[in-house]
Design an enzyme around this catalytic site. Structure first.
Site, PDB file in Angstrom:
ATOM      1  N   HIS A  30       6.664  -0.912  -6.106  1.00  0.00           N
ATOM      2  CA  HIS A  30       7.014  -0.558  -4.264  1.00  0.00           C
ATOM      3  C   HIS A  30       7.332  -1.366  -3.275  1.00  0.00           C
ATOM      4  CE1 HIS A  30       6.859   3.248  -6.468  1.00  0.00           C
ATOM      5  NE2 HIS A  30       7.042   3.955  -5.131  1.00  0.00           N
TER       6      HIS A  30
ATOM      7  N   TRP B 141      14.053   5.438 -11.384  1.00  0.00           N
ATOM      8  CA  TRP B 141      13.152   6.941 -12.101  1.00  0.00           C
ATOM      9  C   TRP B 141      13.021   5.653 -13.290  1.00  0.00           C
ATOM     10  CZ3 TRP B 141      15.832  11.616 -10.184  1.00  0.00           C
ATOM     11  CH2 TRP B 141      15.018  11.998  -9.162  1.00  0.00           C
TER      12      TRP B 141
END
Length: 104
Positions: free
Chosen positions: A22, A77
């Site tokens: 992230h 994902w």
């Protein structure tokens, strides 16, 4: 604008890798989220349970429901699937959390 909150679940031993991915979020994913009407998106971690708590703001004309069909979202994902509980299509298992209090 509305607020959406949900929780997700990390697998054991992946906190640092989840954070690193992230911290290095792909620019095209960041642009996609913004262009889809998602703003002020934060994810918090309960280090004891490995539960992730996410909260984001949605523009009234947001396209959040179209994200599962976008190639960049699908690729993200797939990239994140080894680190967390996921659905068969690798989207994170998401449990919506209803708001019971808000203070401006």
């Amino acid at each position: 604008m509305s607020i959406h909150a949900f929780k997700m679940q990390l697998k054991p031993g992946v906190i640092d890798e989840y954070r690193r991915r992230h911290d290095e979020i792909w620019p095209e994913l960041s642009t996609l989220l913004t262009d889809s009407g998602i703003h002020d998106y934060s994810i918090f971690l309960d280090e004891v349970t490995l539960s992730l708590f996410a909260v984001l703001k949605l523009a009234e004309d947001n396209d959040r429901d179209a994200l599962p069909d976008h190639p960049v979202m699908k690729r993200w994902w797939d990239y994140m699937a080894p680190l967390m509980e996921v659905e068969p299509d690798n989207r994170p298992v998401e449990t919506p959390l209803p708001m019971i209090f808000h203070h401006d």
